[in-house]
Design a protein around this motif. Structure first.
Motif, mmCIF file in Angstrom:
data_model
loop_
_atom_site.group_PDB
_atom_site.id
_atom_site.type_symbol
_atom_site.label_atom_id
_atom_site.label_comp_id
_atom_site.label_asym_id
_atom_site.label_seq_id
_atom_site.Cartn_x
_atom_site.Cartn_y
_atom_site.Cartn_z
ATOM 1 N N GLY A 93 49.902 20.837 46.467
ATOM 2 C CA GLY A 93 48.964 20.904 45.357
ATOM 3 C C GLY A 93 48.872 22.313 44.811
ATOM 4 O O GLY A 93 49.642 23.209 45.178
ATOM 5 N N THR A 94 47.906 22.509 43.918
ATOM 6 C CA THR A 94 47.725 23.798 43.253
ATOM 7 C C THR A 94 46.462 24.492 43.746
ATOM 8 O O THR A 94 45.415 23.857 43.879
ATOM 9 C CB THR A 94 47.630 23.615 41.726
ATOM 10 O OG1 THR A 94 48.865 23.043 41.250
ATOM 11 C CG2 THR A 94 47.395 24.943 41.025
ATOM 12 N N LEU A 95 46.576 25.774 44.017
ATOM 13 C CA LEU A 95 45.440 26.606 44.390
ATOM 14 C C LEU A 95 45.267 27.653 43.300
ATOM 15 O O LEU A 95 46.197 28.420 43.012
ATOM 16 C CB LEU A 95 45.677 27.286 45.739
ATOM 17 C CG LEU A 95 44.666 28.359 46.155
ATOM 18 C CD1 LEU A 95 43.273 27.760 46.309
ATOM 19 C CD2 LEU A 95 45.104 29.041 47.446
ATOM 20 N N LYS A 96 44.090 27.691 42.673
ATOM 21 C CA LYS A 96 43.837 28.621 41.582
ATOM 22 C C LYS A 96 42.800 29.646 42.018
ATOM 23 O O LYS A 96 41.662 29.295 42.336
ATOM 24 C CB LYS A 96 43.362 27.867 40.343
ATOM 25 C CG LYS A 96 43.349 28.699 39.071
ATOM 26 C CD LYS A 96 43.102 27.819 37.852
ATOM 27 C CE LYS A 96 43.159 28.625 36.553
ATOM 28 N NZ LYS A 96 42.959 27.775 35.366
ATOM 29 N N LEU A 97 43.200 30.911 42.036
ATOM 30 C CA LEU A 97 42.327 32.003 42.464
ATOM 31 C C LEU A 97 41.947 32.870 41.273
ATOM 32 O O LEU A 97 42.766 33.130 40.383
ATOM 33 C CB LEU A 97 43.023 32.892 43.496
ATOM 34 C CG LEU A 97 43.461 32.256 44.812
ATOM 35 C CD1 LEU A 97 44.158 33.299 45.682
ATOM 36 C CD2 LEU A 97 42.274 31.663 45.548
ATOM 37 N N ASN A 98 40.712 33.364 41.263
ATOM 38 C CA ASN A 98 40.236 34.284 40.239
ATOM 39 C C ASN A 98 39.954 35.620 40.921
ATOM 40 O O ASN A 98 39.117 35.694 41.821
ATOM 41 C CB ASN A 98 38.967 33.740 39.574
ATOM 42 C CG ASN A 98 38.582 34.521 38.345
ATOM 43 O OD1 ASN A 98 38.194 35.675 38.441
ATOM 44 N ND2 ASN A 98 38.680 33.887 37.186
ATOM 45 N N VAL A 99 40.654 36.675 40.516
ATOM 46 C CA VAL A 99 40.560 37.954 41.219
ATOM 47 C C VAL A 99 40.503 39.106 40.225
ATOM 48 O O VAL A 99 41.001 38.993 39.101
ATOM 49 C CB VAL A 99 41.765 38.164 42.166
ATOM 50 C CG1 VAL A 99 41.956 36.960 43.076
ATOM 51 C CG2 VAL A 99 43.044 38.440 41.390
ATOM 52 N N PRO A 100 39.914 40.244 40.602
ATOM 53 C CA PRO A 100 39.978 41.442 39.755
ATOM 54 C C PRO A 100 41.340 42.108 39.873
ATOM 55 O O PRO A 100 42.104 41.841 40.806
ATOM 56 C CB PRO A 100 38.864 42.329 40.323
ATOM 57 C CG PRO A 100 38.730 41.899 41.750
ATOM 58 C CD PRO A 100 39.063 40.440 41.784
ATOM 59 N N ALA A 101 41.639 42.983 38.922
ATOM 60 C CA ALA A 101 42.950 43.638 38.894
ATOM 61 C C ALA A 101 43.225 44.439 40.155
ATOM 62 O O ALA A 101 44.357 44.483 40.645
ATOM 63 C CB ALA A 101 43.041 44.548 37.664
ATOM 64 N N THR A 102 42.193 45.061 40.697
ATOM 65 C CA THR A 102 42.377 45.862 41.915
ATOM 66 C C THR A 102 42.868 44.996 43.071
ATOM 67 O O THR A 102 43.747 45.409 43.836
ATOM 68 C CB THR A 102 41.049 46.541 42.305
ATOM 69 O OG1 THR A 102 40.636 47.381 41.228
ATOM 70 C CG2 THR A 102 41.208 47.361 43.562
ATOM 71 N N VAL A 103 42.320 43.812 43.193
ATOM 72 C CA VAL A 103 42.739 42.896 44.263
ATOM 73 C C VAL A 103 44.166 42.423 44.028
ATOM 74 O O VAL A 103 44.973 42.339 44.967
ATOM 75 C CB VAL A 103 41.766 41.709 44.365
ATOM 76 C CG1 VAL A 103 42.348 40.591 45.221
ATOM 77 C CG2 VAL A 103 40.435 42.172 44.945
ATOM 78 N N ALA A 104 44.496 42.096 42.764
ATOM 79 C CA ALA A 104 45.855 41.663 42.454
ATOM 80 C C ALA A 104 46.864 42.751 42.786
ATOM 81 O O ALA A 104 47.984 42.461 43.226
ATOM 82 C CB ALA A 104 45.958 41.274 40.979
#
Length: 301
Positions: A93-104
């Motif tokens: 399946g699909t996992l969608k994460l929302n993160v700030p640029a620093t974390v990315a």
């Protein structure tokens, strides 16, 4: 999935996101397709569900009542469908994460590759966003944020380094021309490269030494949007434009190469690392459960 069920999911996506374009970004469908689904649902039911304006949408009384009953019901449908995942050899399946640029930039790189290799049937979507986010409205399964930006009523587990620091630095050419600051307040006499949040707020620079906290608000020739243009700020600092204050890990490669020189190091303030957070519900989608377990199994840093 049956078309009637798809139309119901489309209606909720638009309602939660506050518009068709926003709903399209959150759901991965086109705005025209969402509009068609909602229109078809309204025609089938014989009532208007959404008040539409050029800027946003809002539920009618009928739409609000429908959404009130749909949210838990469709949540159970999604959970029921996901149960099938437990009968697979591997979660899918699909996992969608929302993160700030620093974390990315600093936290996810050592995690993503081994996770996807361990779970080849999972597709990972990463949305980079530095502002406060309603996970459900954004159509995301989980987010990563720091303590002060965590949503309420969420389950949170540590991810990535548990202690980080903000570092201050400048290029050797800048130091040769302007000298070294000896105290954080000396920065008020230096050219500084600043960052600004999407809200317009320009965060002050905070330093700490032996229990003394000093906050300064220096001026400078360059102001960039935090997240989107941080690399531009770093490049400018490397070229000698001014002093920069940023995550130590972001600047470390430039310390190693000698392109930037650490300044005021005894004053660098440590803070706790980021957290993976998600809604507190009994049933987690299989891809999210796999990611949570994977993060928990990683040794703390």
């Amino acid at each position: 999935m049956d078309s009637e069920l798809r139309d119901l999911f489309a209606f909720l996506a638009v309602l939660h996101a506050g518009g068709f374009r926003e709903g399209a970004r959150a759901s991965g469908l086109s705005a025209s397709r969402l509009s068609e689904s909602v229109r078809r649902l309204e025609t089938r039911l014989g009532v208007r569900l959404l008040h539409r304006t050029t800027r946003s949408v809002a539920p009618t009384e009928a739409g609000a009542r429908l959404a009130e009953r749909l949210v838990p019901a469709l949540g159970e449908v999604e959970a029921a469908l996901d149960v099938v995942n437990h009968y697979r050899d591997r979660p899918a399946g699909t996992l969608k994460l929302n993160v700030p640029a620093t974390v990315a930039r600093l936290v996810l790189p050592p995690i993503v590759a081994p996770f996807l290799k361990a779970y080849p049937d999972i597709r990972l979507e990463v949305v980079v966003e530095d502002s406060f986010v309603d996970l459900l409205a954004a159509g995301c399964d989980a987010g990563i944020r720091y303590d002060e930006r965590l949503e309420k009523d969420m389950i949170a587990i540590p991810i990535g380094p548990r202690v980080q620091r903000m570092a201050t630095a400048a290029a050797p050419t800048y130091i040769a021309e302007h000298g070294r600051p000896r105290h954080p307040r000396d920065l008020l006499r230096h050219a500084c490269v600043r960052g600004q949040f999407a809200s317009g707020v320009i965060p002050t620079w905070e330093f700490e030494r032996r229990g003394e906290i000093v906050r300064v608000d220096p001026d400078g020739p360059l102001l960039v949007r935090l997240g989107a243009a941080v690399d531009l700020a770093v490049a400018a600092a490397v070229e000698g434009v001014g002093v920069i204050h940023l995550f130590e890990a972001w600047l470390q490669p430039h310390f190693d190469s000698g392109a930037l020189v650490p300044l005021l190091k005894p004053w660098w303030q440590p803070f706790s690392g980021p957290w993976l957070y998600y809604p507190g519900r009994r049933h987690l989608p299989a891809p999210l459960r796999a990611f949570v377990d994977f993060v928990k199994a990683r040794p703390a840093r």
